[in-house]
Enzyme design. Structure first.
Site, PDB file in Angstrom:
ATOM      1  N   LYS A  22       0.835  -1.213   0.000  1.00 29.96           N
ATOM      2  CA  LYS A  22       0.000   0.000   0.000  1.00 29.96           C
ATOM      3  C   LYS A  22       0.864   1.254   0.000  1.00 29.96           C
ATOM      4  O   LYS A  22       0.623   2.179  -0.774  1.00 29.96           O
ATOM      5  CB  LYS A  22      -0.890  -0.017   1.257  1.00 29.96           C
ATOM      6  CG  LYS A  22      -1.423   1.334   1.679  1.00 29.96           C
ATOM      7  CD  LYS A  22      -2.202   1.268   2.976  1.00 29.96           C
ATOM      8  CE  LYS A  22      -1.444   1.530   4.239  1.00 29.96           C
ATOM      9  NZ  LYS A  22      -1.121   2.915   4.565  1.00 29.96           N
ATOM     10  N   ASN A  23       1.887   1.278   0.859  1.00 34.36           N
ATOM     11  CA  ASN A  23       2.680   2.514   0.990  1.00 34.36           C
ATOM     12  C   ASN A  23       3.648   2.720  -0.176  1.00 34.36           C
ATOM     13  O   ASN A  23       4.280   3.774  -0.270  1.00 34.36           O
ATOM     14  CB  ASN A  23       3.420   2.534   2.334  1.00 34.36           C
ATOM     15  CG  ASN A  23       2.462   2.801   3.482  1.00 34.36           C
ATOM     16  OD1 ASN A  23       1.297   3.126   3.257  1.00 34.36           O
ATOM     17  ND2 ASN A  23       2.941   2.652   4.708  1.00 34.36           N
ATOM     18  N   CYS A 116      -3.893  13.340  13.197  1.00 34.05           N
ATOM     19  CA  CYS A 116      -4.572  12.055  13.044  1.00 34.05           C
ATOM     20  C   CYS A 116      -4.320  11.245  14.300  1.00 34.05           C
ATOM     21  O   CYS A 116      -3.650  11.713  15.219  1.00 34.05           O
ATOM     22  CB  CYS A 116      -4.117  11.327  11.791  1.00 34.05           C
ATOM     23  SG  CYS A 116      -2.576  10.477  11.984  1.00 34.05           S
ATOM     24  N   ARG A 121       1.361  15.239  13.064  1.00 34.53           N
ATOM     25  CA  ARG A 121       1.802  15.000  11.686  1.00 34.53           C
ATOM     26  C   ARG A 121       1.751  16.235  10.779  1.00 34.53           C
ATOM     27  O   ARG A 121       0.956  16.304   9.835  1.00 34.53           O
ATOM     28  CB  ARG A 121       1.000  13.835  11.071  1.00 34.53           C
ATOM     29  CG  ARG A 121       1.185  12.563  11.853  1.00 34.53           C
ATOM     30  CD  ARG A 121       0.475  11.400  11.249  1.00 34.53           C
ATOM     31  NE  ARG A 121       1.151  10.868  10.053  1.00 34.53           N
ATOM     32  CZ  ARG A 121       0.691   9.872   9.335  1.00 34.53           C
ATOM     33  NH1 ARG A 121      -0.440   9.280   9.661  1.00 34.53           N
ATOM     34  NH2 ARG A 121       1.351   9.441   8.279  1.00 34.53           N
ATOM     35  N   ASP A 303       5.858   1.287  11.827  1.00 35.36           N
ATOM     36  CA  ASP A 303       4.654   0.565  11.383  1.00 35.36           C
ATOM     37  C   ASP A 303       4.618  -0.888  11.868  1.00 35.36           C
ATOM     38  O   ASP A 303       3.624  -1.585  11.641  1.00 35.36           O
ATOM     39  CB  ASP A 303       4.548   0.581   9.845  1.00 35.36           C
ATOM     40  CG  ASP A 303       4.208   1.961   9.312  1.00 35.36           C
ATOM     41  OD1 ASP A 303       3.862   2.844  10.122  1.00 35.36           O
ATOM     42  OD2 ASP A 303       4.296   2.161   8.089  1.00 35.36           O
ATOM     43  N   ARG A 395      -8.075  -0.607   5.618  1.00 44.47           N
ATOM     44  CA  ARG A 395      -7.244   0.396   4.929  1.00 44.47           C
ATOM     45  C   ARG A 395      -5.947  -0.218   4.430  1.00 44.47           C
ATOM     46  O   ARG A 395      -5.367   0.266   3.460  1.00 44.47           O
ATOM     47  CB  ARG A 395      -6.859   1.522   5.900  1.00 44.47           C
ATOM     48  CG  ARG A 395      -8.009   2.325   6.377  1.00 44.47           C
ATOM     49  CD  ARG A 395      -7.518   3.450   7.222  1.00 44.47           C
ATOM     50  NE  ARG A 395      -6.625   4.305   6.436  1.00 44.47           N
ATOM     51  CZ  ARG A 395      -6.052   5.404   6.887  1.00 44.47           C
ATOM     52  NH1 ARG A 395      -6.274   5.789   8.110  1.00 44.47           N
ATOM     53  NH2 ARG A 395      -5.273   6.117   6.120  1.00 44.47           N
TER      54      ARG A 395
HETATM   55  C1  EPZ Z   1       4.753   7.292   5.954  1.00 41.67           C
HETATM   56  O1  EPZ Z   1       3.992   8.352   6.516  1.00 41.67           O
HETATM   57  C2  EPZ Z   1       3.823   6.089   5.946  1.00 41.67           C
HETATM   58  N1  EPZ Z   1       2.662   6.394   5.119  1.00 41.67           N
HETATM   59  C3  EPZ Z   1       3.407   5.749   7.358  1.00 41.67           C
HETATM   60  O2  EPZ Z   1       2.642   4.570   7.301  1.00 41.67           O
HETATM   61  C4  EPZ Z   1       4.666   5.490   8.208  1.00 41.67           C
HETATM   62  O3  EPZ Z   1       4.270   5.273   9.553  1.00 41.67           O
HETATM   63  C5  EPZ Z   1       5.609   6.683   8.132  1.00 41.67           C
HETATM   64  O4  EPZ Z   1       5.916   6.999   6.737  1.00 41.67           O
HETATM   65  C6  EPZ Z   1       6.931   6.473   8.861  1.00 41.67           C
HETATM   66  O5  EPZ Z   1       7.567   5.340   8.347  1.00 41.67           O
HETATM   67  C7  EPZ Z   1       2.727   6.229   3.797  1.00 41.67           C
HETATM   68  O6  EPZ Z   1       3.751   5.857   3.232  1.00 41.67           O
HETATM   69  C8  EPZ Z   1       1.487   6.499   3.035  1.00 41.67           C
HETATM   70  P1  EPZ Z   1       6.876  10.821   7.700  1.00 41.67           P
HETATM   71  P2  EPZ Z   1       4.537   9.841   6.409  1.00 41.67           P
HETATM   72  O7  EPZ Z   1       6.620  12.041   6.887  1.00 41.67           O
HETATM   73  O8  EPZ Z   1       5.152  10.038   5.091  1.00 41.67           O
HETATM   74  C9  EPZ Z   1       7.235  14.183  11.080  1.00 41.67           C
HETATM   75  C10 EPZ Z   1       0.890   3.080   8.003  1.00 41.67           C
HETATM   76  O9  EPZ Z   1       0.460   2.559   9.053  1.00 41.67           O
HETATM   77  N2  EPZ Z   1       7.056  15.131   9.966  1.00 41.67           N
HETATM   78  O10 EPZ Z   1       8.124  10.066   7.492  1.00 41.67           O
HETATM   79  O11 EPZ Z   1       3.419  10.737   6.808  1.00 41.67           O
HETATM   80  C11 EPZ Z   1       5.935  13.430  11.355  1.00 41.67           C
HETATM   81  O12 EPZ Z   1       5.068  14.195  12.162  1.00 41.67           O
HETATM   82  C12 EPZ Z   1       1.454   4.452   8.061  1.00 41.67           C
HETATM   83  O13 EPZ Z   1       0.853   2.519   6.892  1.00 41.67           O
HETATM   84  C13 EPZ Z   1       7.174  16.486  10.186  1.00 41.67           C
HETATM   85  O14 EPZ Z   1       7.449  16.938  11.304  1.00 41.67           O
HETATM   86  O15 EPZ Z   1       5.638   9.828   7.549  1.00 41.67           O
HETATM   87  C14 EPZ Z   1       6.429  12.186  12.008  1.00 41.67           C
HETATM   88  O16 EPZ Z   1       6.657  12.402  13.373  1.00 41.67           O
HETATM   89  C15 EPZ Z   1       0.883   5.428   8.966  1.00 41.67           C
HETATM   90  N3  EPZ Z   1       6.964  17.359   9.142  1.00 41.67           N
HETATM   91  C16 EPZ Z   1       7.753  11.915  11.301  1.00 41.67           C
HETATM   92  O17 EPZ Z   1       8.142  13.162  10.711  1.00 41.67           O
HETATM   93  C17 EPZ Z   1       6.659  16.905   7.886  1.00 41.67           C
HETATM   94  O18 EPZ Z   1       6.498  17.740   6.975  1.00 41.67           O
HETATM   95  C18 EPZ Z   1       7.694  10.860  10.206  1.00 41.67           C
HETATM   96  O19 EPZ Z   1       6.734  11.214   9.224  1.00 41.67           O
HETATM   97  C19 EPZ Z   1       6.564  15.524   7.659  1.00 41.67           C
HETATM   98  C20 EPZ Z   1       6.762  14.653   8.728  1.00 41.67           C
END
Ligand code: EPZ
Length: 418
Positions: A22-23, A116, A121, A303, A395
């Site tokens: 999915k991701n 969320c 996030r 995850d 999902r």
């Molecule tokens: C991706 O989310 C995945 N989603 C998530 O999968 C996964 O948990 C996550 O990466 C971490 O591995 C998809 O690929 C669709 P990040 P993403 O941006 O891209 C902070 C699942 O269960 N951050 O790497 O949203 C954020 O708040 C899920 O399948 C900022 O501060 O993750 C978090 O603490 C849910 N500012 C950390 O970085 C930003 O602009 C990691 O987020 C972006 C992120």
């Protein structure tokens, strides 16, 4: 609304086929917007998030046609640049359309995703770096309004290796003349898959999988057929289920190197695992407690934290799990406690006192991976568990009940009112 009823404890046997990730497919679907020629994607998983992304693409003007296991997307006529609140609130990954829409048509209006279940996030890393590339970003009435003012090739050192920001910026840079460099980029296998997809369409991305990605602008893309990698998180969930029930199973359709850190951790705990080229064979194992901290790839994935916690609940002794990526990703803890787990939360660490036998109970899903932890715990627990609100599981886990039943789990999916 459906619920799962699981009778345990179960002994698992046989093999389970993992779906495509999915991701990986969510950003790949967004990247289709870059192209003006058809894209054929193989084996898109039947998941709610994938359906939501297809609806979003259709709203933007992409024609979608499904024939057997191939989904053809025709993005030749993009007629809209709006991702509405109604869609974005159900799936944060909608933000992925920002980069490709900017690159292709020079404008995008995408609802702010908001917080969320697992944390606030923010999307500041996406927006700040798009601005550095020359996009004009205005936030108004809950929407991000982005307009291209001749995107330019620049160096983008990310303050954190955000997966989504790396993907959005990679897509935004596909047509930018010169070479855009993303430093401190995320290194997840899904990033490599997106780069491979962009390159298969005729883009020029090098360095994906390392912390420096270079994207050299091209003028146009071509028609392509593509299939994403196997879902490493789904695979790890079944590996946990096998270990928790002391069973022998094969998890197929996954490259073990995508789970290297997780499998090494499990082996150091005593897990008897054999890597195949495209499979992981799980054998009965005597496990020891663990100390784990989640980290960006190649570290332990957030995850898989919840499912790992469920496993630790069944290993006698003290385990510690620290969540270092998201601020609020322990919602499975009170529900695991209903299944007999003993877990103390202090800050972002969970102190687990494991025991060999959990006991079945009614529990409630809160987010995708928290729900997966409840399912594997229920599979191992003695007695009947009723898992409610399984739309969270829908999902991200394709045909979960059927796959579990195929491994011999006593599981039924029934309407919640029954
Ligand atoms: C991706 O989310 C995945 N989603 C998530 O999968 C996964 O948990 C996550 O990466 C971490 O591995 C998809 O690929 C669709 P990040 P993403 O941006 O891209 C902070 C699942 O269960 N951050 O790497 O949203 C954020 O708040 C899920 O399948 C900022 O501060 O993750 C978090 O603490 C849910 N500012 C950390 O970085 C930003 O602009 C990691 O987020 C972006 C992120």
């Amino acid at each position: 609304m459906d619920k799962l009823i699981i009778e345990g404890p179960n002994k698992l046997s046989g093999s389970v086929k993992i779906s495509r990730a999915k991701n990986a497919y969510l950003p790949i679907l967004a990247a289709v917007l870059l192209n003006d020629k058809p894209v054929h994607l193989k084996n898109l998983p039947e998941l709610r998030d994938i359906r939501t992304m297809l609806t979003l693409l259709q709203n933007l003007g992409v024609r979608v046609d499904q024939k057997e296991n191939v989904t053809t997307l025709d993005p030749s006529n993009i007629s809209n640049h709006l991702a509405t609140y109604e869609l974005v609130k159900t799936m944060r990954a909608s933000i992925f359309v920002l980069g490709p829409l900017l690159a292709r048509i020079g404008k995008a209006r995408v609802s702010l995703p908001g917080g969320c279940a697992i944390g606030t996030r923010p999307i500041d890393i996406h927006l700040d770096n798009l601005e550095k590339m020359g996009a004009e970003i205005v936030i108004e009435n809950g929407y991000v309004e982005a307009t291209k003012r001749n995107l330019k090739a620049v160096h983008l050192p990310l303050k954190f290796p955000s997966v989504g920001a790396t993907e959005n910026l990679m897509m935004a840079a596909v047509f930018t003349p010169g070479t855009t460099v993303i430093e401190n980029s995320a290194r997840e296998p899904e990033i490599v898959d997106l780069a491979n997809f962009i390159n298969a369409m005729g883009g020029k991305v090098v360095g994906a999988g390392t912390s420096k990605i270079e994207i050299t602008g091209v003028n146009e893309l071509k028609e392509v057929e593509y299939e994403a990698i196997g879902d490493r998180i789904e695979a790890a969930t079944y590996v946990m289920a096998g270990l928790m029930t002391n069973s022998e199973i094969t998890v197929e359709g996954i490259k073990p190197q995508h789970l290297e850190f997780v499998l090494d951790t499990l082996r150091s705990m005593g897990a008897n695992l054999e890597d195949g080229e495209n499979s992981i064979h799980v054998k009965p194992s005597q496990l020891k407690p663990a100390k784990i901290e989640t980290q960006p790839y190649p570290g332990f994935p957030t995850d898989i934290q919840a499912q790992m916690m469920a496993l630790c609940c069944t290993i006698p002794g003290h385990s510690i799990i620290t969540e270092a990526i998201f601020e609020n990703r322990f919602m499975h803890v009170p529900e695991l406690s209903r299944l007999g787990a003993k877990i103390d939360l202090k800050g972002n660490s969970a102190f687990i006192e494991g025991s060999e036998q959990l006991s079945g109970a009614p529990v409630m899903c809160t987010d995708l991976r928290a729900s997966a932890a409840l399912v594997v715990a229920a599979v191992a627990a003695k007695g009947k568990s009723e898992i409610r609100r399984i739309y969270h599981l829908d999902r991200g886990y394709e045909r979960l009940d059927q796959k579990l039943a195929g491994l011999g789990v006593k599981v039924q999916r029934v309407n919640e009112n029954m």
